[in-house]
Design a protein around this motif. Sequence first.
Motif, short mmCIF file in Angstrom:
data_model
loop_
_atom_site.label_atom_id
_atom_site.label_comp_id
_atom_site.label_asym_id
_atom_site.label_seq_id
_atom_site.Cartn_x
_atom_site.Cartn_y
_atom_site.Cartn_z
N CYS A 104 0.93 -1.02 0.19
CA CYS A 104 -0.19 0.06 -0.21
C CYS A 104 0.97 1.36 -0.04
O CYS A 104 0.14 2.70 -0.45
CB CYS A 104 -1.12 0.31 1.25
SG CYS A 104 -2.25 1.43 0.68
N SER A 105 2.35 1.27 0.43
CA SER A 105 2.69 1.99 0.79
C SER A 105 3.04 2.59 -0.89
O SER A 105 3.90 4.08 -1.04
CB SER A 105 4.07 2.03 1.31
OG SER A 105 5.15 1.01 1.50
N ARG A 106 3.23 1.61 -1.78
CA ARG A 106 3.39 2.02 -2.51
C ARG A 106 2.70 2.95 -3.88
O ARG A 106 2.94 3.68 -5.63
CB ARG A 106 4.16 0.47 -3.69
CG ARG A 106 4.93 -0.04 -3.34
CD ARG A 106 5.94 -0.49 -4.11
NE ARG A 106 6.88 -1.71 -3.36
CZ ARG A 106 7.71 -1.58 -4.67
NH1 ARG A 106 8.45 -1.49 -5.64
NH2 ARG A 106 9.02 -2.46 -3.31
N ASP A 108 1.39 5.46 -2.24
CA ASP A 108 0.96 6.34 -1.48
C ASP A 108 1.25 8.22 -2.49
O ASP A 108 0.41 8.88 -1.67
CB ASP A 108 2.78 6.98 -0.33
CG ASP A 108 2.62 6.26 1.35
OD1 ASP A 108 1.52 5.30 1.18
OD2 ASP A 108 3.28 5.66 1.53
N ALA A 109 1.56 8.21 -3.61
CA ALA A 109 1.78 8.77 -4.27
C ALA A 109 0.80 9.01 -5.13
O ALA A 109 0.86 9.82 -5.73
CB ALA A 109 3.24 8.73 -5.47
N PRO A 111 -3.04 8.06 -3.87
CA PRO A 111 -4.16 8.87 -3.33
C PRO A 111 -5.16 7.90 -3.19
O PRO A 111 -6.02 7.59 -3.22
CB PRO A 111 -4.07 9.65 -2.78
CG PRO A 111 -2.75 11.00 -2.37
CD PRO A 111 -2.47 10.28 -3.50
N GLN A 114 -4.58 4.05 -4.33
CA GLN A 114 -4.67 3.69 -2.60
C GLN A 114 -5.91 3.45 -1.49
O GLN A 114 -5.89 1.90 -1.05
CB GLN A 114 -3.64 5.38 -2.21
CG GLN A 114 -2.88 4.29 -0.75
CD GLN A 114 -2.67 5.14 0.38
OE1 GLN A 114 -2.93 6.42 0.42
NE2 GLN A 114 -0.57 4.96 0.48
#
Length: 144
Positions: A104-106, A108-109, A111, A114
């Motif tokens: 999920c942090s991949r 972050d850019a 939203p 995500q």
Amino acid sequence: GGGLAELAERAGMYKLCYALNRTGGDYQGVLRACVAERGGSAGAGEGPFVLLHSLLSDPSLPASHRTSLLNAILDNLPSLTALHARATASLLLASMPSQVLTACSRLDAHPPLQFRYLRALLRLHGWGRGGGDGPSNEEGGGGG
């Protein structure tokens, strides 16, 4: 250079590109071909994901190739999620369950992607079905 695989990709011959890249172990190329093949159509289905599932479940796939493919999937997570959030979440759950949340942090850019990814994960786990607590369109295709 990529030679024949690169030419096939530029010519839009994505199935050929996929085959050439797979035999060469270039899974970034495989993912590019998957995304390109479905990226043009508005209602892009789960075709590329069926392909990826079958690749990952192929017992003849060498471990190093499997690792390369999994890394390519993570590297291309935004493109895959944009293509089909639910199929992406399902693919990660099936092939690398320990990475589902850290992946999920991949996003972050991105939203909105995500959100779609997390919503798809929750729906795959049976949460949020029939609750009437939000929009029910699976892929969030509307403008909003």
